[in-house]
Every structure is written in C-alpha cells, then in structure tokens.
Design an enzyme around this catalytic site. Sequence first.
Site, PDB file in Angstrom:
ATOM      1  N   HIS A   6       1.759  -2.113   9.953  1.00 48.88           N
ATOM      2  CA  HIS A   6       1.198  -2.866   8.824  1.00 48.88           C
ATOM      3  C   HIS A   6       0.061  -3.759   9.296  1.00 48.88           C
ATOM      4  CE1 HIS A   6       2.239  -5.408   4.972  1.00 48.88           C
ATOM      5  NE2 HIS A   6       0.954  -5.126   5.071  1.00 48.88           N
ATOM      6  N   HIS A   8      -4.134  -4.818   8.277  1.00 49.51           N
ATOM      7  CA  HIS A   8      -5.248  -4.740   7.332  1.00 49.51           C
ATOM      8  C   HIS A   8      -6.515  -5.276   7.996  1.00 49.51           C
ATOM      9  CE1 HIS A   8      -2.477  -3.862   4.101  1.00 49.51           C
ATOM     10  NE2 HIS A   8      -1.863  -5.021   4.209  1.00 49.51           N
ATOM     11  N   ARG A  71      -8.174  -4.359   3.618  1.00 50.09           N
ATOM     12  CA  ARG A  71      -7.524  -5.616   3.241  1.00 50.09           C
ATOM     13  C   ARG A  71      -6.873  -5.495   1.871  1.00 50.09           C
ATOM     14  NH1 ARG A  71     -10.750 -11.414   3.303  1.00 50.09           N
ATOM     15  NH2 ARG A  71      -9.019 -12.749   2.601  1.00 50.09           N
ATOM     16  N   ALA A  72      -5.580  -5.785   1.804  1.00 55.18           N
ATOM     17  CA  ALA A  72      -4.823  -5.544   0.576  1.00 55.18           C
ATOM     18  C   ALA A  72      -5.335  -6.374  -0.594  1.00 55.18           C
ATOM     19  CB  ALA A  72      -3.347  -5.823   0.816  1.00 55.18           C
ATOM     20  N   SER A  73      -5.609  -7.643  -0.344  1.00 48.93           N
ATOM     21  CA  SER A  73      -6.055  -8.497  -1.451  1.00 48.93           C
ATOM     22  C   SER A  73      -7.445  -8.110  -1.942  1.00 48.93           C
ATOM     23  CB  SER A  73      -6.057  -9.968  -1.024  1.00 48.93           C
ATOM     24  OG  SER A  73      -6.957 -10.189   0.041  1.00 48.93           O
ATOM     25  N   HIS A 178       2.231  -1.368  -1.766  1.00 49.09           N
ATOM     26  CA  HIS A 178       1.556  -2.645  -1.530  1.00 49.09           C
ATOM     27  C   HIS A 178       0.648  -2.998  -2.696  1.00 49.09           C
ATOM     28  CE1 HIS A 178      -0.027  -6.005   0.615  1.00 49.09           C
ATOM     29  NE2 HIS A 178       0.375  -5.599   1.809  1.00 49.09           N
ATOM     30  N   TYR A 194       3.371 -10.321  -4.089  1.00 48.85           N
ATOM     31  CA  TYR A 194       3.708  -9.329  -3.065  1.00 48.85           C
ATOM     32  C   TYR A 194       5.224  -9.119  -2.990  1.00 48.85           C
ATOM     33  CZ  TYR A 194      -0.997  -9.224  -0.886  1.00 48.85           C
ATOM     34  OH  TYR A 194      -2.324  -9.048  -0.611  1.00 48.85           O
ATOM     35  N   HIS A 223       6.863  -6.456   4.016  1.00 47.31           N
ATOM     36  CA  HIS A 223       7.308  -7.850   3.932  1.00 47.31           C
ATOM     37  C   HIS A 223       8.830  -7.939   3.963  1.00 47.31           C
ATOM     38  CE1 HIS A 223       3.608  -7.238   1.358  1.00 47.31           C
ATOM     39  NE2 HIS A 223       3.140  -7.787   2.460  1.00 47.31           N
ATOM     40  N   GLU A 284       1.419  -7.594  10.169  1.00 45.41           N
ATOM     41  CA  GLU A 284       0.374  -7.969   9.215  1.00 45.41           C
ATOM     42  C   GLU A 284      -0.418  -9.160   9.754  1.00 45.41           C
ATOM     43  OE1 GLU A 284      -0.146  -8.292   4.333  1.00 45.41           O
ATOM     44  OE2 GLU A 284       1.750  -8.851   5.240  1.00 45.41           O
TER      45      GLU A 284
END
Length: 341
Positions: A6, A8, A71-73, A178, A194, A223, A284
């Site tokens: 995990h 990013h 990047r997830a966000s 995700h 999340y 997470h 992460e």
Amino acid sequence: MIIDCHGHYTTAPQALEDWRKRQVANLATPELGPKVSELQISDDELRETIESNQLKLMKQRGSDLTIFSPRASFMAHHIGDFNTSATWAAICNELCFRVSELFPEHFIGAAMLPQSPGVDPASCIPELEKCVKDYGFVGLNLNPDPSGGHWTSPPLSDRQWYPIYEKMVEYDIPAMIHVSTSCNCAFHTTGAHYLNADTTAFMQCLTSDLFKDFPTLKFVIPHGGGAVPYHWGRFRGLAQEMKKPLLKDHLLNNIFFDTCVYHQPGIDLLTRVIPVENVLFASEMIGAVRGIDPETGHYYDDTKRYIEAANISAEERHLIYEGNARRVYPRLDAALKAKGK
C-alpha cells in the site's frame, strides 16, 4: 524480502498538482486547457521526489518493494465527468509507471481507474488493460464510492461492477478497495470516509454471494479493515443470522487486510482476530498520518516496528511480509521470479 502492498505517490512534483488545478478550473471550458502535453516532468524530478522521500524511508525502515499507485485523495472521481477522470487517471498512472521504470527493484505499479459517478464501470477497462499489458501493473485501486462521500453507487455485489471483476479474474489481479477525497463535510476524508468505506465494503460482501460468482476474485481492504477486526464478533453474528457460511469460508478466501494500523495494540488485535494468512504488510508511508508518536518516539506509519513486536512466529511474520503478497498478487510473484527473487 519485505513487500509493502500500500503505497501512493503522495510526493509527486508540484507541477502535477498545478496541472490538476488548471484542469478543474476549466471543467466548463475544456478547450481552454490544460493540454496533457503541457505537463512536463523530467526523470530527474521524479528521482528527486522518490529518493528523498519514499525510497529514503524504505531503506531506513527496512522494506524492499512497494506496490505503488497514484495518490488516493487525488483520484477525486467526483470532479468533472468521465473524460476528466480518464485524462487524469492516465497521467497519474503514467507517472507511477515511470517511477517503477526508474526504480524497478523498489516499486511496481497498481492502477487508478477513471471512475466517474453514474458512469458504467466498464468504461474503465481500457485504462486497466493498458496498465496491465503495457505498464506491467500488478493490481488496481477500486473506489466503491466515486461520488466522494455521498454513496450514490450500488454495492460492490451489484452486477454493474462485474465487468471490472471479469477483467480482474482474467488478469489474475486483486483490487485494493480504496475511496478518495470526501466532498461531504460530514465525513473527514482520512479519519472517517476511508475507514467507513473499508467497513462498508466488507459488509457489502458479507451480505452477498459475490464470491460464488467469482471464486478467485481478491479484494484487499486497507487500513487494517476499518472497524472489521475490532467488531469481528458482530460480523460473525450478523452472518449467522443471515444464514451465511462461517466467515472463514464465506469471505476469507477472497478478502485480505493490510497493516496500515498505526499503533501496537491495533496490530496485536489484527493479528489475533484475523488469520495471519489474510494479513499483508503495508505502511501507506508519507500518507494520512505522517507525524511522530510522542508515546514511542517513532513515526506512526513505521508499521514494520509493530509487526516485529507482535506476538507471532517467524513463519507468520514471513507470510505478512512477503508470502501473502506473492499469493494475493500473482503478477507480482511472477515479476519477482523473473528477476530470480
């Protein structure tokens, strides 16, 4: 070796964010730009962002390889339309691919999909195919809520998701479930949205028979699984009331959890409640929780410390660090074996 499932690209050059801001500013007037060709990021810039951040910490903390995704966000699937997401996903995936080419011993890619609220998930397949066939990516991130905290999509068990699952089975790749940025002020992105999504995804699978249709489908719930391990008795009891099989038979051949849990009691709980065969090492790092824990003096996201201190055997530690990742990510295993690892 130690495989972090995990990671990013949270440290991408500023030019990427600047380009995205221009794209968002011109959603109603795409003809005003920006053009993809206007984003110029050199290999030296990529090297600098990785060597001074992720790679430096990997060496300090003792991990070897990171499965690396955008990047997830920044996915922010709720912004614009499908074309907006398609362009943005292609740019972000290409950067992760370039990182994997510059640092092949330390990074391998996982794909961001160009999801968009109300758009058929099958529209994501061309980008997924490119990432697997051309970039050698070994997994993907699947957002169960492209609306950004409003949950307008059907559950993961709904047949609208099946085209994605069919491709996952065909290519033998897992999905990390995700979400991205929350645009709903009721849900803080990393502290609530999340973790809510992790728990929600698990429950959607529990209430369905999805894995009867796709017995080899694999999901990684990040997470630490959200609330799942902490409330394992609740989920066992709900499954029992619904006349579902035991959870180990109903879900644990297909669902796995990572170790992005940032304190020792959380990891201890995870490894006591969830079978070790279902736990994958992850950090992460340089993500949601970047600070130093005043109780320990170490970074919260230095998760290897927690695994080392957990009351598990050397064999179980090996499964968490490497064995499980190679089993859940068969393309990763094949790539490592091709290098003699």
